[in-house]
Motif scaffolding. Structure first.
Motif, PDB file in Angstrom:
ATOM      1  N   ILE A  81       0.848  -1.207   0.000  1.00  0.00           N
ATOM      2  CA  ILE A  81       0.000   0.000   0.000  1.00  0.00           C
ATOM      3  C   ILE A  81       0.879   1.251   0.000  1.00  0.00           C
ATOM      4  CG2 ILE A  81      -1.671   1.334   1.380  1.00  0.00           C
ATOM      5  CD1 ILE A  81      -2.665  -1.412   2.413  1.00  0.00           C
ATOM      6  N   VAL A  82       1.884   1.237   0.880  1.00  0.00           N
ATOM      7  CA  VAL A  82       2.748   2.429   1.001  1.00  0.00           C
ATOM      8  C   VAL A  82       3.507   2.678  -0.309  1.00  0.00           C
ATOM      9  CG1 VAL A  82       4.693   3.452   2.255  1.00  0.00           C
ATOM     10  CG2 VAL A  82       2.954   2.169   3.504  1.00  0.00           C
ATOM     11  N   ILE A  83       4.021   1.613  -0.928  1.00  0.00           N
ATOM     12  CA  ILE A  83       4.808   1.819  -2.164  1.00  0.00           C
ATOM     13  C   ILE A  83       3.901   2.286  -3.309  1.00  0.00           C
ATOM     14  CG2 ILE A  83       4.789  -0.623  -2.936  1.00  0.00           C
ATOM     15  CD1 ILE A  83       7.755   1.718  -3.328  1.00  0.00           C
ATOM     16  N   ILE A  84       2.674   1.774  -3.362  1.00  0.00           N
ATOM     17  CA  ILE A  84       1.755   2.225  -4.427  1.00  0.00           C
ATOM     18  C   ILE A  84       1.434   3.708  -4.224  1.00  0.00           C
ATOM     19  CG2 ILE A  84      -0.597   1.997  -5.363  1.00  0.00           C
ATOM     20  CD1 ILE A  84      -0.361  -1.027  -4.958  1.00  0.00           C
ATOM     21  N   PHE A  85       1.121   4.063  -2.972  1.00  0.00           N
ATOM     22  CA  PHE A  85       0.801   5.468  -2.669  1.00  0.00           C
ATOM     23  C   PHE A  85       1.992   6.367  -3.004  1.00  0.00           C
ATOM     24  CE2 PHE A  85       1.062   8.967   0.447  1.00  0.00           C
ATOM     25  CZ  PHE A  85      -0.010   9.708  -0.012  1.00  0.00           C
ATOM     26  N   PHE A 138       0.203 -10.868  -7.515  1.00  0.00           N
ATOM     27  CA  PHE A 138      -0.913 -10.132  -8.117  1.00  0.00           C
ATOM     28  C   PHE A 138      -2.019  -9.876  -7.092  1.00  0.00           C
ATOM     29  CE2 PHE A 138       0.798 -11.820 -12.254  1.00  0.00           C
ATOM     30  CZ  PHE A 138       1.182 -10.575 -12.719  1.00  0.00           C
ATOM     31  N   ALA A 139      -2.222 -10.841  -6.195  1.00  0.00           N
ATOM     32  CA  ALA A 139      -3.242 -10.652  -5.156  1.00  0.00           C
ATOM     33  C   ALA A 139      -2.884  -9.463  -4.266  1.00  0.00           C
ATOM     34  CB  ALA A 139      -3.368 -11.922  -4.318  1.00  0.00           C
ATOM     35  N   LYS A 140      -1.610  -9.355  -3.931  1.00  0.00           N
ATOM     36  CA  LYS A 140      -1.166  -8.240  -3.078  1.00  0.00           C
ATOM     37  C   LYS A 140      -1.323  -6.902  -3.809  1.00  0.00           C
ATOM     38  CE  LYS A 140       2.106 -10.807  -0.220  1.00  0.00           C
ATOM     39  NZ  LYS A 140       1.337 -10.713   1.003  1.00  0.00           N
ATOM     40  N   LEU A 141      -1.029  -6.906  -5.112  1.00  0.00           N
ATOM     41  CA  LEU A 141      -1.170  -5.675  -5.889  1.00  0.00           C
ATOM     42  C   LEU A 141      -2.631  -5.241  -5.982  1.00  0.00           C
ATOM     43  CD1 LEU A 141       1.463  -6.373  -8.676  1.00  0.00           C
ATOM     44  CD2 LEU A 141       1.556  -4.553  -6.984  1.00  0.00           C
ATOM     45  N   VAL A 142      -3.526  -6.223  -6.110  1.00  0.00           N
ATOM     46  CA  VAL A 142      -4.971  -5.898  -6.152  1.00  0.00           C
ATOM     47  C   VAL A 142      -5.369  -5.236  -4.833  1.00  0.00           C
ATOM     48  CG1 VAL A 142      -7.317  -6.837  -6.266  1.00  0.00           C
ATOM     49  CG2 VAL A 142      -5.548  -7.779  -7.737  1.00  0.00           C
ATOM     50  N   LEU A 143      -4.993  -5.869  -3.729  1.00  0.00           N
ATOM     51  CA  LEU A 143      -5.364  -5.321  -2.416  1.00  0.00           C
ATOM     52  C   LEU A 143      -4.769  -3.924  -2.227  1.00  0.00           C
ATOM     53  CD1 LEU A 143      -6.778  -6.033   0.321  1.00  0.00           C
ATOM     54  CD2 LEU A 143      -4.522  -6.586   1.167  1.00  0.00           C
ATOM     55  N   GLY A 144      -3.495  -3.773  -2.613  1.00  0.00           N
ATOM     56  CA  GLY A 144      -2.837  -2.472  -2.480  1.00  0.00           C
ATOM     57  C   GLY A 144      -3.571  -1.394  -3.256  1.00  0.00           C
ATOM     58  N   CYS A 145      -3.898  -1.692  -4.517  1.00  0.00           N
ATOM     59  CA  CYS A 145      -4.597  -0.708  -5.364  1.00  0.00           C
ATOM     60  C   CYS A 145      -5.968  -0.375  -4.767  1.00  0.00           C
ATOM     61  CB  CYS A 145      -4.790  -1.253  -6.782  1.00  0.00           C
ATOM     62  SG  CYS A 145      -3.279  -1.287  -7.730  1.00  0.00           S
ATOM     63  N   VAL A 146      -6.685  -1.402  -4.306  1.00  0.00           N
ATOM     64  CA  VAL A 146      -8.041  -1.176  -3.774  1.00  0.00           C
ATOM     65  C   VAL A 146      -7.971  -0.293  -2.524  1.00  0.00           C
ATOM     66  CG1 VAL A 146     -10.029  -2.296  -2.674  1.00  0.00           C
ATOM     67  CG2 VAL A 146      -9.104  -3.225  -4.791  1.00  0.00           C
ATOM     68  N   ILE A 147      -7.017  -0.557  -1.640  1.00  0.00           N
ATOM     69  CA  ILE A 147      -6.958   0.239  -0.405  1.00  0.00           C
ATOM     70  C   ILE A 147      -6.520   1.678  -0.702  1.00  0.00           C
ATOM     71  CG2 ILE A 147      -5.742   0.489   1.810  1.00  0.00           C
ATOM     72  CD1 ILE A 147      -6.169  -2.441   2.254  1.00  0.00           C
ATOM     73  N   VAL A 148      -5.578   1.851  -1.614  1.00  0.00           N
ATOM     74  CA  VAL A 148      -5.155   3.222  -1.956  1.00  0.00           C
ATOM     75  C   VAL A 148      -6.326   3.978  -2.603  1.00  0.00           C
ATOM     76  CG1 VAL A 148      -3.604   4.596  -3.401  1.00  0.00           C
ATOM     77  CG2 VAL A 148      -2.706   2.651  -2.133  1.00  0.00           C
TER      78      VAL A 148
END
Lengths: 277, 193
Positions: A81-85, A138-148
């Motif tokens: 989440i932090v890296i996507i943000f 990919f599952a982690k990336l989905v969750l990260g994108c959704v939370i951001v």
């Protein structure tokens, strides 16, 4: 013993820095002083570097990646989440204030991870496949994108209510159209990642169980999340979605993601959750 | 713990095979460490092949998958009836479930069976107040019916699949991924200009 103590130290330092960064982002939203924003950004970066070290130490300690226990999964997810943000906002100063909404969400996930058992588990024979790493990434990336995107969309509600008007948030917040555009881009990314997550899971399932799809509860909720993300993207093509509707749909996506990732595995015995026991 | 019993089972689906060996070992915390299975094709004694979960074996025009959460020991028994007829049955046990309630074939008689792990090969049968520990070859009487404990054998869960459309499914996966990425990249390029 010493390595686990060092790991604990890194984890708690990360939590402390994320906590301070969240407070400073909220203060920045309230007082709108640039120094507060600068401090929040530095603390986020410092916390993230410590976070990476903590994930690496845990990897070394457990002997496998962050995909076996709830502690490993949640701690790594909050790093995603932090890296996507950070990646989205690093060149967009006008979006930095959204850290006041995203960082507390990352901290919440990290806090949940800190409460989970630290016991390391072995990788069972059924999980020894490269598809696990692809599927989980990919599952982690989905969750990260959704939370951001949840954090971003909550800004629509915040700027139009009494708090937003009192604090004059419109002065430091990006224009609504920009945030909305960014939300759709994040949903697009989440949709592609969800597609790849489902495809990689299906290929793995065909090798392990002789079928691509088993209508397992987790699979069904992953499919619902994918369909919901696709629905939001298609809705954008044909209608003008208001900010309020978009926020509602994004929150629905968060609920279905939460069902697939946490609620079902923790409460129900499914073919997926059995493998993690 | 490492069990290496040799047993023979027959299965049918494009061929018959013998289950020669099941290798199961556990970590000190009880988690599965190693799970391998060796089979030999019925008509080819030199075809002994070992395979594991996630690595299905090509077999009889299909694939044989080993399901790692499904394994344990089974007890083969024989019921001999007063009229001389004989029926055979199996009771399966798993790591988490070492006792079973089973029905004697052709009757409504229920018998409680427990597999005693140490020493291996001891089966405890109980019905009402009757309790008896049996070794292979021992008999247990239920009225006029005698149950003969034949042998203890390993069992594993296997799935046999046929997937003639595999290449089309994979082509679909590639097309959907390429389609999505191309669509969004084109959109992004258009927005940039």
């Amino acid at each position: 013993m010493a390595s686990s103590l060092i790991l604990e130290l890194f984890l708690w330092l990360t939590v402390s820095l994320y906590c301070l960064a969240s407070i400073l982002y909220i203060f920045y939203a309230s007082f709108q002083k640039q120094t507060l924003l600068l401090a929040a950004r530095y603390l986020t970066v410092a916390g993230f570097l410590l976070h990476l070290v903590a994930v690496a130490l845990r990897w070394q300690y457990a002997g496998h990646g962050p995909y076996r226990t709830m502690h490993e999964i949640l701690v790594c997810d909050s790093a995603v989440i932090v890296i996507i943000f950070w990646a989205i906002t690093v060149r967009r100063d006008y979006l930095q204030v959204l850290g006041a909404l995203v960082m507390p969400l990352a901290l919440l996930l990290m806090g949940w991870g800190m409460l989970a058992s630290r016991e390391a588990m072995y990788i069972s024979p059924s999980l020894r496949t490269p598809w696990l790493i692809i599927h989980v990434t990919f599952a982690k990336l989905v969750l990260g994108c959704v939370i951001v995107v949840v954090g971003f969309s909550l800004s629509f509600l915040l700027r139009n209510n009494v708090i937003g008007r009192t604090l004059h948030l419109e002065k430091i917040m990006a224009p609504v159209s920009d945030v909305k555009h960014l939300c759709f881009q994040l949903i697009q990314a989440a949709f592609i990642f969800a597609t790849l997550m489902i495809i990689s899971g299906a290929i793995w399932a065909n090798d392990a169980w002789g079928r691509y799809w088993g209508w397992d509860m987790i699979e069904i909720w992953a499919l619902i999340t994918w369909a919901l993300l696709g629905f939001i993207l298609h809705l954008r093509l044909y209608t003008q979605i208001t900010e309020r509707t978009l926020t509602f749909l994004i929150l629905l996506a968060l609920v279905s993601t939460g069902m697939a990732y946490f609620l079902i595995p923790l409460t129900t015995e499914t073919i997926h959750s059995i493998y993690f026991k | 713990m490492d069990r290496r019993p040799a047993a023979r089972y027959a299965g049918v689906f494009g061929g018959i095979f013998f289950l020669d060996k099941v290798t199961v070992s556990f970590h000190e915390n009880g988690q599965l460490k190693e799970f391998l299975c060796t089979i030999t094709r019925y008509n080819d004694p030199n075809s002994s092949t070992t395979f594991s979960s996630n690595k299905p074996l090509d077999f009889g025009g299909g694939k044989l998958h080993l399901v790692s959460r499904m394994h344990g020991d089974a007890v083969r028994f024989q019921a001999v009836y007063p009229d001389g007829q004989i029926a055979q049955g199996n009771v399966i046990f798993s790591k988490d479930n070492d006792s079973q309630n089973f029905v004697v074939p052709r009757t409504a008689e229920r018998v409680w069976a427990r597999l005693i792990p140490e020493p291996a090969g001891v089966l405890e049968l109980s019905r009402g107040v009757m309790v008896r520990q049996l070794k292979p070859g021992d008999r247990f009487w239920i009225g006029d019916i005698q149950l003969v404990f034949l042998e203890q054998v390993p069992w594993v869960g296997m799935i046999i699949s046929r997937d003639p459309g595999r290449k089309y499914v994979y082509a679909g996966f590639i097309l959907i991924t390429l389609g999505l990425v191309t669509y969004y990249v084109l959109n992004w390029v258009q927005e940039k200009h």
